[in-house]
Scaffold this active site. Structure first.
Site, mmCIF file in Angstrom:
data_model
loop_
_atom_site.group_PDB
_atom_site.id
_atom_site.type_symbol
_atom_site.label_atom_id
_atom_site.label_comp_id
_atom_site.label_asym_id
_atom_site.label_seq_id
_atom_site.Cartn_x
_atom_site.Cartn_y
_atom_site.Cartn_z
ATOM 1 N N ASP A 16 31.675 23.529 -54.030
ATOM 2 C CA ASP A 16 31.168 24.188 -55.253
ATOM 3 C C ASP A 16 32.294 24.824 -56.038
ATOM 4 O O ASP A 16 33.433 25.201 -55.180
ATOM 5 C CB ASP A 16 30.320 25.249 -54.880
ATOM 6 C CG ASP A 16 29.432 25.909 -56.121
ATOM 7 O OD1 ASP A 16 29.439 25.276 -57.179
ATOM 8 O OD2 ASP A 16 29.167 26.904 -55.865
ATOM 9 N N HIS A 33 35.453 17.693 -61.651
ATOM 10 C CA HIS A 33 34.529 16.863 -60.590
ATOM 11 C C HIS A 33 35.733 15.822 -60.091
ATOM 12 O O HIS A 33 35.893 15.411 -59.161
ATOM 13 C CB HIS A 33 33.710 16.220 -61.214
ATOM 14 C CG HIS A 33 32.271 17.043 -61.515
ATOM 15 N ND1 HIS A 33 31.981 18.015 -60.642
ATOM 16 C CD2 HIS A 33 31.707 17.180 -62.385
ATOM 17 C CE1 HIS A 33 31.026 18.775 -61.060
ATOM 18 N NE2 HIS A 33 30.696 18.384 -62.422
ATOM 19 N N LEU A 127 36.053 8.707 -37.856
ATOM 20 C CA LEU A 127 35.407 9.874 -38.572
ATOM 21 C C LEU A 127 34.153 9.268 -39.458
ATOM 22 O O LEU A 127 34.194 8.252 -39.754
ATOM 23 C CB LEU A 127 36.504 10.670 -39.656
ATOM 24 C CG LEU A 127 35.753 11.515 -40.537
ATOM 25 C CD1 LEU A 127 35.294 12.992 -39.995
ATOM 26 C CD2 LEU A 127 36.488 11.834 -41.748
#
Ligand code: FPP
Length: 248
Positions: A16, A33, A127
């Site tokens: 956020d 973004h 991962l």
């Protein structure tokens, strides 16, 4: 401290603050973004050495469709570029990508890149990067509940298997949930999986997030005592020079 030797962690991040980061700099929200996608790249790079084996990042919620169409279109395009660009790096770093959430409302071109990235990285095991796109925990839980047929004889195991199918990728419990940007809420993210997650809220905006922030959050997590509803572990008595000391 060698984090990698400690138990494997599933970390979830609510990325956020992109919009505010951009606005504070007099830039369009999309610049936030774009910078946010670079922050995700840094987090992915730092995660394995911190003992993180799964990282689930909230990129776009079902409620984010309410945003202005230009922002939605630009985020969809950015997600497509990000995934396409990252395939070689994910292969080199042995990162497996999965996307959780709905696919029926995503642009065809994005669905194509998601399929390509998932297929290319399927064998990677250092991962597991799970990107949540058009995701809503409540919607997933509701759909899984319907698929289980209701009733009182649905076991948690059967429900979790159904939820995994709804999500695509499996509902691994979250160990640590991090939210940047100063807000302290879950925003419909992994509600079932976060039942016993430790929550860490960070004021820093997501585009400023880096490997050292992830390391600090993991250190904070390791300091916490997780009891899962149980009582604290009993202290271990250690006799020292005739005195009794207690180790926790
Ligand atoms: C929240 O910031 C961020 C989003 C809703 C989109 C998340 C998108 C990214 C991190 C970038 C794209 C990611 C990839 C992987 C390409 P906000 O816009 O709600 O920020 P604000 O609260 O400051 O307005």
């Amino acid at each position: 401290m060698n984090f990698a030797l400690q138990s494997a962690l599933h970390v979830a991040v609510i990325m956020d603050g992109n919009g505010r980061w951009a606005t504070l700099r007099g830039l369009p929200r999309m610049a936030g973004h774009q910078a946010g996608s670079e922050a995700l790249r840094r987090a992915v790079e730092a995660a394995p050495d911190l003992g993180v084996t799964a990282l689930t990042a909230y990129a776009f919620s079902c409620d984010n469709w309410k945003r202005p169409a230009e922002e939605v279109d630009a985020i969809m395009a950015l997600l497509g570029w990000y995934l396409r660009d990252e395939i070689p790096r994910m292969l080199a770093d042995r990162v497996r990508l999965s996307v959780i959430g709905r696919r029926d409302r995503l642009p065809d071109s994005l669905v194509g890149v998601i399929d390509e990235a998932e297929a290319a990285t399927r064998g990677c095991n250092r991962l597991h990067l799970r990107l949540a796109i058009d995701y809503s925990a409540r919607e997933s839980i509701l759909t899984a509940t319907g698929l289980c047929g209701g009733g009182t004889n649905v076991t948690p195991e059967r429900f979790e298997q159904t939820l995994a199918a709804t999500h695509r990728g499996g509902p691994q419990p979250v160990d640590l949930l991090i939210r940047t940007g100063g807000e302290q809420r879950l925003s419909d993210f992994l509600l079932w999986e976060c039942a016993y997650a430790e929550l860490v809220f960070i004021r820093r905006m997501w585009p400023d997030f880096g490997g050292s922030d992830l390391a600090k959050a993991v250190t904070e997590f390791r300091r916490r005592e997780r009891r899962f509803g149980d009582v604290p572990a009993p202290p271990i008595p250690v006799p020292v020079l005739g005195q009794e000391r207690w180790l926790h």
